[in-house]
Design a protein around this motif. Structure first.
Motif: not given
Length: 533
Positions: A1, A56, A63, A66-69, A99-101, A120
């Motif tokens: 993460m 997570p 989420g 998916r990585p948390i940005t 925020h995740q992408t 998000d």
């Protein structure tokens, strides 16, 4: 993460309630806003590394994969200040946007709902704060922030601390506002003080606390603007005199700045039904001794129809005509195609299953219409309780599928969707209870429809609509099991084969599950809740 610096996008300083932990600004009005903003940024920056690791791992985090940005602090409210050097805990309420992408991995999350790149999600957190965490709260540890207003203190899951959980009940007992938070008690509701709290551990998408076997507080973890259906629908049913659903006694919301911003429902307090048993456990108990379940299923169908009828009376209904039916069938087809692309076992049945959706669209083109109304949205045996006092069925958890957009969950839909969910749940119970080739599921399914028909019309009289919804539900189950519990895949696949092989929808509705691929693995381990949820 990622431990990237938090994004400032969307932060609402006016939603922050200053206090000893958030800001020492009191004396100097000039520049106070800038200092509050700095304190807010410092608070979030100190929590980012902890939340990136802790969030997570929570069952309710949607989420996964998916990585948390980054994070944005939406609101921060001190429900109880903590003073260093004392053993009295503090309680900090946060709304944090993660925020995740990117796309989910092959095993994307507990609810398996579609998650779009760039989405998000806003989460509700209740952080306990102490200098030193007592040993009995060690499992609730989140971490010790480095820097910021919480530097050196211990942060933990506040709901695990009975003292802090009790504070929430007290806030609901005495309505009012605290910063952006608004606490409301239903007129005439009497909530006793001093009820001992107990945090339940079986929740998935939310968290629940039982108070003294009298009330249960459901806290929504992933929140969005608008009234949650689990508050809206039970209130509407209570106003209409429907006693099949526990009526909310109190709730709390967050009101964010902005002329067009709707309040976010954060939690609902409802009567707890002590000694009640959910339909999933009751069904498994009956299967364990090969007892007949048809009377219970018939009564449950009767109760479900009563709730549907009350919802249709209390809230607007619409008529589904050709455009709406074609849209419904197209959405089901898209879900089928996506699931078949992901699960090879489903591909041989794709064309036959699509026929159920095509038939529904064709009926719309021929002029057929159906009524749509507000429904439960995620109905299965685990959402039905049989009370110990009078043996009556009650329905709970009207949130719908939490991962779906709120607007979708609040949209009128055919009641057949709820019926299909319950029919699928009977199939799951039969598989877990090792009913094998018996007709247990078929009898329960038929009895449920008979009980429903006594109140609100027989769902089997609309076989095309019911078959389409049951097919849609089974496709969802196939995707979920393939990604999370491959040993369970034979359960929905048996329904897939039945639905694909039975163009006569009446047979599809009444037919029993035939787990020809074998019963799911680990059936000696009875799940805590209905796996068809």
């Amino acid at each position: 993460m990622s431990d990237a610096a938090p994004s400032r996008r969307g932060t609402t300083r006016r939603g922050t309630t200053p206090g000893p932990l958030l800001s020492s600004v009191r004396a100097a009005p000039a520049g106070a806003a800038q200092r509050a903003d700095a304190a807010e940024a410092g608070l979030l920056a100190s929590l980012v590394p902890l939340l990136a690791e802790w969030l997570p791992r929570q069952r309710w985090f949607a989420g996964k994969g998916r990585p948390i940005t980054g994070f944005t602090l939406v609101t921060a409210t001190e429900l109880l200040p903590h003073t260093t050097g004392t053993t009295t805990p503090g309680l900090l309420h946060l709304l944090v946007r993660a925020h995740q992408t990117g796309s989910p991995t092959a095993r994307p999350g507990p609810l398996d709902a579609p998650v779009h790149a760039g989405t998000d999600d806003c989460y509700q957190l209740l952080l306990g704060i102490q200098d030193v965490l007592p040993p009995h709260l060690a499992p609730a540890l989140i971490g010790r922030p480095s820097g910021g207003p919480l530097h050196g203190r211990t942060v933990y899951e506040g709901l695990a601390d009975p003292r802090l959980a009790s504070l929430l009940l007290e806030r609901l007992r005495v309505p009012g506002r605290l910063g952006p938070l608004r606490f409301t008690r239903e007129e005439g509701a009497v909530i006793a003080a001093g009820l001992a709290p107990k945090l339940l551990t079986a929740e998935q998408s939310n968290s629940s606390v039982v108070y003294g076997e009298t009330y249960i507080l459901k806290l929504f973890r992933r929140v969005c603007p608008g009234t949650n259906p689990d508050l809206e629908l039970p209130r509407a049913l209570a106003a209409g005199g429907c006693a099949r659903v526990p009526a909310p006694a109190a709730w709390f919301e967050a009101e964010l700045p902005g002329p067009d911003t709707e309040a976010l429902t954060l939690g609902v307090l409802q009567p707890y039904l002590p000694g009640s048993a959910d339909g999933w456990q009751l069904a498994l108990s009956a299967l364990a001794v090969r007892a007949d379940f048809t009377a219970s299923a018939r009564a449950l169908g009767h109760a479900t129809a009563e709730v549907h009828g009350a919802l249709a009376e209390a809230l607007p209904t619409v008529v589904l005509r050709r455009p709406q039916l074609e849209h419904l069938a197209a959405a089901m087809t898209r879900r089928l195609d996506a699931a078949a692309d992901a699960v090879p076992a489903l591909r041989p049945y794709r064309a036959a299953l699509r026929g159920a959706y095509d038939e529904l669209a064709a009926l719309g083109r021929a002029g057929r219409t159906w009524r749509a109304q507000r429904i439960h949205g995620d109905l299965h045996l685990g959402q039905a309780l049989r009370t110990a006092e009078d043996g009556r069925w009650a329905l709970i958890d009207f949130e719908g599928e939490p991962a779906r957009p709120l607007a979708e969950r609040c949209r009128p839909q055919p009641a057949a969707r709820d019926v299909a969910g319950m029919l699928r749940s009977f199939d799951y119970a039969a598989a877990v209870g090792r009913a094998g080739g018996s007709t247990w599921s078929a009898r329960a399914r038929a009895a449920f429809c008979e009980g429903y028909a006594a109140v609100h019309g027989d769902p089997r009289e609309d076989p095309e609509l019911l078959r389409a919804h049951e097919t849609d539900k089974a496709v969802y189950e196939v995707l979920y099991e393939a990604r999370h519990r491959p040993d369970w895949l034979p359960v929905p696949m048996s329904a897939i084969r039945r639905l694909a092989d039975s163009p006569a929808a009446g047979e599809a509705v009444a037919g029993a599950a035939r787990p020809g691929g074998g019963t799911p693995g680990r059936t000696d381990e009875v799940p805590e809740s209905d796996p068809s949820a």
